[in-house]
Design a protein around this motif. Structure first.
Motif, mmCIF file in Angstrom:
data_model
loop_
_atom_site.group_PDB
_atom_site.id
_atom_site.type_symbol
_atom_site.label_atom_id
_atom_site.label_comp_id
_atom_site.label_asym_id
_atom_site.label_seq_id
_atom_site.Cartn_x
_atom_site.Cartn_y
_atom_site.Cartn_z
ATOM 1 N N THR A 97 0.843 -1.199 0.000
ATOM 2 C CA THR A 97 0.000 0.000 0.000
ATOM 3 C C THR A 97 0.876 1.246 0.000
ATOM 4 O O THR A 97 0.369 2.358 0.150
ATOM 5 C CB THR A 97 -0.934 0.015 1.229
ATOM 6 O OG1 THR A 97 -0.133 -0.107 2.425
ATOM 7 C CG2 THR A 97 -1.932 -1.140 1.187
ATOM 8 N N GLU A 98 2.186 1.044 -0.155
ATOM 9 C CA GLU A 98 3.134 2.159 -0.159
ATOM 10 C C GLU A 98 3.314 2.703 -1.580
ATOM 11 O O GLU A 98 3.426 1.941 -2.543
ATOM 12 C CB GLU A 98 4.500 1.703 0.375
ATOM 13 C CG GLU A 98 4.463 1.092 1.763
ATOM 14 C CD GLU A 98 4.314 2.121 2.868
ATOM 15 O OE1 GLU A 98 4.306 3.337 2.559
ATOM 16 O OE2 GLU A 98 4.221 1.719 4.033
ATOM 17 N N LYS A 99 3.372 4.004 -1.698
ATOM 18 C CA LYS A 99 3.575 4.618 -3.004
ATOM 19 C C LYS A 99 5.056 4.604 -3.383
ATOM 20 O O LYS A 99 5.928 4.645 -2.523
ATOM 21 C CB LYS A 99 3.066 6.062 -2.996
ATOM 22 C CG LYS A 99 1.556 6.177 -2.849
ATOM 23 C CD LYS A 99 1.106 7.633 -2.888
ATOM 24 C CE LYS A 99 -0.410 7.738 -2.783
ATOM 25 N NZ LYS A 99 -0.871 9.150 -2.818
ATOM 26 N N GLY A 100 5.303 4.552 -4.687
ATOM 27 C CA GLY A 100 6.660 4.686 -5.201
ATOM 28 C C GLY A 100 7.513 3.432 -5.151
ATOM 29 O O GLY A 100 8.698 3.494 -5.428
ATOM 30 N N PRO A 118 -8.362 0.588 -6.257
ATOM 31 C CA PRO A 118 -8.313 2.045 -6.192
ATOM 32 C C PRO A 118 -8.870 2.625 -4.888
ATOM 33 O O PRO A 118 -8.598 3.785 -4.576
ATOM 34 C CB PRO A 118 -9.169 2.480 -7.392
ATOM 35 C CG PRO A 118 -10.110 1.340 -7.616
ATOM 36 C CD PRO A 118 -9.345 0.110 -7.257
ATOM 37 N N ILE A 119 -9.597 1.832 -4.131
ATOM 38 C CA ILE A 119 -10.203 2.336 -2.895
ATOM 39 C C ILE A 119 -9.209 2.297 -1.736
ATOM 40 O O ILE A 119 -9.025 3.285 -1.018
ATOM 41 C CB ILE A 119 -11.477 1.539 -2.536
ATOM 42 C CG1 ILE A 119 -12.449 1.533 -3.728
ATOM 43 C CG2 ILE A 119 -12.135 2.128 -1.295
ATOM 44 C CD1 ILE A 119 -12.855 2.909 -4.229
ATOM 45 N N THR A 120 -8.545 1.171 -1.539
ATOM 46 C CA THR A 120 -7.559 1.066 -0.459
ATOM 47 C C THR A 120 -6.149 1.417 -0.931
ATOM 48 O O THR A 120 -5.215 1.411 -0.131
ATOM 49 C CB THR A 120 -7.536 -0.363 0.121
ATOM 50 O OG1 THR A 120 -7.123 -1.274 -0.916
ATOM 51 C CG2 THR A 120 -8.895 -0.760 0.654
ATOM 52 N N SER A 121 -6.008 1.725 -2.219
ATOM 53 C CA SER A 121 -4.691 2.021 -2.809
ATOM 54 C C SER A 121 -3.704 0.882 -2.527
ATOM 55 O O SER A 121 -2.664 1.072 -1.899
ATOM 56 C CB SER A 121 -4.137 3.355 -2.289
ATOM 57 O OG SER A 121 -4.923 4.424 -2.743
ATOM 58 N N LEU A 122 -4.066 -0.284 -2.996
ATOM 59 C CA LEU A 122 -3.245 -1.485 -2.842
ATOM 60 C C LEU A 122 -2.939 -2.055 -4.214
ATOM 61 O O LEU A 122 -3.800 -2.074 -5.099
ATOM 62 C CB LEU A 122 -3.975 -2.519 -1.987
ATOM 63 C CG LEU A 122 -3.286 -3.856 -1.731
ATOM 64 C CD1 LEU A 122 -3.658 -4.389 -0.338
ATOM 65 C CD2 LEU A 122 -3.666 -4.905 -2.794
ATOM 66 N N VAL A 123 -1.708 -2.517 -4.383
ATOM 67 C CA VAL A 123 -1.330 -3.216 -5.613
ATOM 68 C C VAL A 123 -0.643 -4.522 -5.248
ATOM 69 O O VAL A 123 -0.049 -4.652 -4.173
ATOM 70 C CB VAL A 123 -0.399 -2.371 -6.514
ATOM 71 C CG1 VAL A 123 -1.140 -1.167 -7.068
ATOM 72 C CG2 VAL A 123 0.863 -1.941 -5.778
ATOM 73 N N TYR A 249 5.302 -5.802 -13.774
ATOM 74 C CA TYR A 249 5.541 -4.852 -12.679
ATOM 75 C C TYR A 249 4.311 -3.980 -12.421
ATOM 76 O O TYR A 249 3.463 -3.793 -13.292
ATOM 77 C CB TYR A 249 6.750 -3.966 -13.008
ATOM 78 C CG TYR A 249 6.560 -3.176 -14.291
ATOM 79 C CD1 TYR A 249 6.007 -1.895 -14.280
ATOM 80 C CD2 TYR A 249 6.921 -3.721 -15.523
ATOM 81 C CE1 TYR A 249 5.808 -1.187 -15.457
ATOM 82 C CE2 TYR A 249 6.735 -3.019 -16.699
ATOM 83 C CZ TYR A 249 6.180 -1.742 -16.665
ATOM 84 O OH TYR A 249 5.975 -1.057 -17.833
ATOM 85 N N ILE A 250 4.272 -3.447 -11.202
ATOM 86 C CA ILE A 250 3.205 -2.522 -10.832
ATOM 87 C C ILE A 250 3.701 -1.622 -9.712
ATOM 88 O O ILE A 250 4.471 -2.043 -8.845
ATOM 89 C CB ILE A 250 1.922 -3.288 -10.424
ATOM 90 C CG1 ILE A 250 0.728 -2.334 -10.326
ATOM 91 C CG2 ILE A 250 2.113 -4.084 -9.146
ATOM 92 C CD1 ILE A 250 -0.621 -3.056 -10.313
#
Length: 253
Positions: A97-100, A118-123, A249-250
């Motif tokens: 859930t961390e950006k970058g 897109p709701i919990t910002s998880l990839v 990758y994501i």
């Protein structure tokens, strides 16, 4: 560096690196297969330059065809990026859930699966060869993020990347029996060739696991490229045996 994008917008960056005969090691991105390590690192650096990230922002795993997954945090940045043995140990799926942070899985014929909520910002990035598939790694990852991260599967976007297609993935009775022993009806994803052989739809099995978990059909995107077929853009272990790997990758922006 040839890239096949999936979803690139204001929120995430994702896709797959492709085989390229004009690149060193044909564009191989994996350190765990035969090849010149310095050349592979150059390919990784070229990838980083292409997407505007440093290798210290990447996290990779020591893939073992397991059903193990790991939540990546900022403290993990750089693991596996320069040395294979420094990657997340004994693991075939990463989520964050961390950006970058760029998550990547390496594959030739195996199925890569990307998830984005897109709701919990998880990839998440999942490596599912036939061994991971019969262990139901995709089901386990989705179940985990639903239970522990508050993900609603109806919000998930999923991508099943380039991999071997069902008409090319012939398996014997040992694998047939493992597919049949999975926790749901897999009969439509096995195409019998004769009494002892069948063709396995690995992409389809991963799609079904996503559907069973509550991911909406319209949110599942499947790349229909068959890595086994003669094509300069793809690595295939079954076709060439000694080959490189793509990286799917994501990253959350």
């Amino acid at each position: 560096m040839k890239l096949k994008p999936w979803m690139n917008n204001s929120y995430i960056l994702s896709g797959t690196t492709l085989r390229d005969p004009h690149e060193k090691e044909n564009g191989n991105m994996a350190l765990h297969v035969p090849g010149n390590k310095d050349n592979i690192l150059e390919n990784r650096k070229a990838f980083g330059k292409e997407i505007g990230k440093d290798l210290s922002d990447c996290v990779f795993a020591c893939q073992t065809h397991s059903d193990h997954f790991y939540k990546v945090e900022n403290k993990d940045k750089g693991k596996g990026s320069l040395h294979y043995e420094d990657g997340i140990a004994d693991c075939d799926a990463l989520y964050t859930t961390e950006k970058g942070i760029v998550l990547g899985v390496f594959h030739a014929d195996c199925v890569p699966v990307l998830l984005y909520d897109p709701i919990t910002s998880l990839v998440a990035a999942i490596h599912s060869g036939w061994q991971g598939t019969v262990k139901e790694i995709t089901s386990k990852v989705v179940s985990h993020i639903i239970q522990t991260e508050g993900v609603d599967p109806a919000n998930l976007q999923a991508y099943i990347g380039c991999a071997i297609e069902k008409n090319s993935l012939e398996i014997g009775m040992d694998v047939i029996e493992k597919v049949q022993a999975m926790s749901f009806d897999t009969s439509s994803y096995l195409i019998r060739k004769n009494e002892d052989k069948a063709y396995m739809d690995n992409k389809g099995l991963n799609m079904q696991m996503l559907l069973n978990a509550g991911v909406l059909a319209e949110n599942i995107h499947i790349d229909r490229n068959d890595t086994f077929q003669e094509n300069d853009a793809f690595f295939s272990y079954r076709r060439d045996h000694n080959c490189g790997r793509h990286m799917t990758y994501i990253m959350l922006k």
